[in-house]
Design an enzyme around this catalytic site. Structure first.
Site, PDB file in Angstrom:
ATOM      1  N   GLY A   7      -3.371  13.385  13.395  1.00 30.87           N
ATOM      2  CA  GLY A   7      -4.088  13.409  12.330  1.00 30.87           C
ATOM      3  C   GLY A   7      -5.295  14.003  12.479  1.00 30.87           C
TER       4      GLY A   7
ATOM      5  N   ARG B 265      17.308  14.615   2.503  1.00 28.52           N
ATOM      6  CA  ARG B 265      16.333  14.920   2.558  1.00 28.52           C
ATOM      7  C   ARG B 265      15.591  14.216   0.839  1.00 28.52           C
ATOM      8  NH1 ARG B 265      13.785  18.415   6.085  1.00 28.52           N
ATOM      9  NH2 ARG B 265      15.386  19.584   7.415  1.00 28.52           N
TER      10      ARG B 265
ATOM     11  N   MET C  41       5.432  17.481   9.463  1.00 33.11           N
ATOM     12  CA  MET C  41       6.434  18.283  10.181  1.00 33.11           C
ATOM     13  C   MET C  41       7.787  18.147   9.581  1.00 33.11           C
ATOM     14  SD  MET C  41       4.432  19.774  12.253  1.00 33.11           S
ATOM     15  CE  MET C  41       5.194  20.623  13.443  1.00 33.11           C
TER      16      MET C  41
ATOM     17  N   LEU D 288      10.153  20.277   3.367  1.00 35.79           N
ATOM     18  CA  LEU D 288      10.216  19.515   1.823  1.00 35.79           C
ATOM     19  C   LEU D 288      11.339  20.441   1.064  1.00 35.79           C
ATOM     20  CD1 LEU D 288       6.543  18.668   1.448  1.00 35.79           C
ATOM     21  CD2 LEU D 288       8.259  17.283   1.717  1.00 35.79           C
TER      22      LEU D 288
ATOM     23  N   ASN E  48      -1.067  23.218   2.697  1.00 29.30           N
ATOM     24  CA  ASN E  48      -0.598  23.252   4.153  1.00 29.30           C
ATOM     25  C   ASN E  48      -1.261  24.051   4.858  1.00 29.30           C
ATOM     26  OD1 ASN E  48       1.261  22.342   6.178  1.00 29.30           O
ATOM     27  ND2 ASN E  48       2.230  24.681   6.072  1.00 29.30           N
TER      28      ASN E  48
ATOM     29  N   HIS F 159      -1.111  25.886   8.704  1.00 22.92           N
ATOM     30  CA  HIS F 159      -0.480  26.394   9.624  1.00 22.92           C
ATOM     31  C   HIS F 159      -0.978  27.107  10.861  1.00 22.92           C
ATOM     32  CE1 HIS F 159       3.627  27.670  10.841  1.00 22.92           C
ATOM     33  NE2 HIS F 159       3.174  28.827  10.945  1.00 22.92           N
TER      34      HIS F 159
ATOM     35  N   SER G 219      -4.034  29.236   9.364  1.00 28.24           N
ATOM     36  CA  SER G 219      -3.856  29.625   7.896  1.00 28.24           C
ATOM     37  C   SER G 219      -3.848  28.260   6.892  1.00 28.24           C
ATOM     38  CB  SER G 219      -2.851  30.572   7.424  1.00 28.24           C
ATOM     39  OG  SER G 219      -2.810  31.668   8.239  1.00 28.24           O
TER      40      SER G 219
ATOM     41  N   ASP H 148       6.196  27.928   5.056  1.00 30.26           N
ATOM     42  CA  ASP H 148       5.162  28.519   5.474  1.00 30.26           C
ATOM     43  C   ASP H 148       4.873  29.883   4.574  1.00 30.26           C
ATOM     44  OD1 ASP H 148       4.805  26.348   7.345  1.00 30.26           O
ATOM     45  OD2 ASP H 148       6.033  27.350   8.836  1.00 30.26           O
TER      46      ASP H 148
HETATM   47  C1  GAR Z   1      -1.982  21.477  13.831  1.00 24.50           C
HETATM   48  O1  GAR Z   1      -2.340  22.050  14.761  1.00 24.50           O
HETATM   49  C2  GAR Z   1      -1.380  21.933  12.439  1.00 24.50           C
HETATM   50  O2  GAR Z   1      -1.687  23.298  12.331  1.00 24.50           O
HETATM   51  C3  GAR Z   1       0.385  22.021  12.970  1.00 24.50           C
HETATM   52  O3  GAR Z   1       0.249  20.647  13.557  1.00 24.50           O
HETATM   53  C4  GAR Z   1      -0.800  20.288  14.160  1.00 24.50           C
HETATM   54  C5  GAR Z   1      -1.189  18.871  13.563  1.00 24.50           C
HETATM   55  O4  GAR Z   1      -2.310  18.417  14.419  1.00 24.50           O
HETATM   56  N1  GAR Z   1       1.099  22.180  11.941  1.00 24.50           N
HETATM   57  C6  GAR Z   1       2.053  22.634  11.818  1.00 24.50           C
HETATM   58  O5  GAR Z   1       2.825  23.132  12.789  1.00 24.50           O
HETATM   59  C7  GAR Z   1       2.936  22.805  10.596  1.00 24.50           C
HETATM   60  N2  GAR Z   1       4.100  23.475  10.535  1.00 24.50           N
HETATM   61  P1  GAR Z   1      -3.203  17.033  13.756  1.00 24.50           P
HETATM   62  O6  GAR Z   1      -2.154  16.069  13.428  1.00 24.50           O
HETATM   63  O7  GAR Z   1      -4.150  16.627  14.699  1.00 24.50           O
HETATM   64  O8  GAR Z   1      -3.808  17.734  12.367  1.00 24.50           O
END
Ligand code: GAR
Length: 195
Positions: free
Chosen positions: A12, A64, A89, A92, A106, A108, A135, A144
């Site tokens: 988070g 889902r 993760m 949807l 989102n 990514h 992004s 994505d």
């Molecule tokens: C982040 O690096 C985010 O960009 C990535 O997961 C991490 C979450 O970190 N998201 C994805 O890969 C989405 N497919 P966080 O929980 O510390 O924000």
């Protein structure tokens, strides 16, 4: 003031960056953090920041669609107008996404349209890319995909591993996502380009 729900699955840190930015004259406020993973580190962080939390464990639902119905129920009392996916993760369904069209963002960890899906940093290194990054985009039914609202670029250094590259990119995620949300909450979809 736009009401924002943030969906997480893990630590988070992006959620925290968004919540910390949403104060004072910011055009939005965080009203709920939802995790699909019980015990996700981000839940305690959200509580410490004074944001209500909920858990909807996807493993409790057979499909889902059933998971998303429970997610919708959890969101309803908070009446969010926007959703920010922040390290969420779960894929949807098109049906859920359609209900939030133009109102769900989102982040990514790649320079989209490159490296949709998982293992983005390893794939950038493997490809010999000189630059990598992150992004923020509007969420559409395709994974994505969707209009890009901002990107931050960092160099890929010799000897980088997926972990060292991720550690270089993450602080830029924490700058980019709040910068995009500030604009987006005011209806401004012009891309934010960092640094
Ligand atoms: C982040 O690096 C985010 O960009 C990535 O997961 C991490 C979450 O970190 N998201 C994805 O890969 C989405 N497919 P966080 O929980 O510390 O924000």
């Amino acid at each position: 003031m736009r009401r924002v729900a943030i969906l997480i699955s893990g630590g988070g840190s992006n959620m925290e960056a968004l919540v910390r930015d949403m104060g004072g004259d910011h055009p939005a406020r965080a009203v709920l953090v939802v995790s699909n993973v019980p015990g996700a580190g981000g839940l305690a962080k959200a509580q410490a920041l004074g944001v209500p939390t909920a858990v909807v464990d996807h493993r409790d639902y057979p499909t889902r669609e059933a998971f998303e119905a429970a997610l919708t129920q959890a969101l309803r009392p908070a009446a969010p107008e926007l959703i920010c996916l922040a390290g969420f993760m779960r894929v949807l369904t098109a049906g859920f996404v359609a209900g939030w069209e133009g109102r769900m963002l989102n982040i990514h960890p790649s320079l989209l349209p490159k490296y949709k899906g998982l293992n983005t940093h390893a794939r950038a290194i493997e490809a010999g890319d000189a630059q990598a990054g992150c992004s923020v985009h509007e969420v559409t039914a395709r994974l994505d995909d969707g209009p890009i609202l901002g990107q931050a670029r960092v160099p890929v250094e010799p000897g980088d591993t997926p972990d060292t590259l991720a550690a270089r990119i993450l602080p830029w995620e924490h700058r980019l996502y709040p910068a995009v949300l500030r604009r987006f909450a005011l209806g401004d979809k012009r891309p934010v380009l960092l640094p």
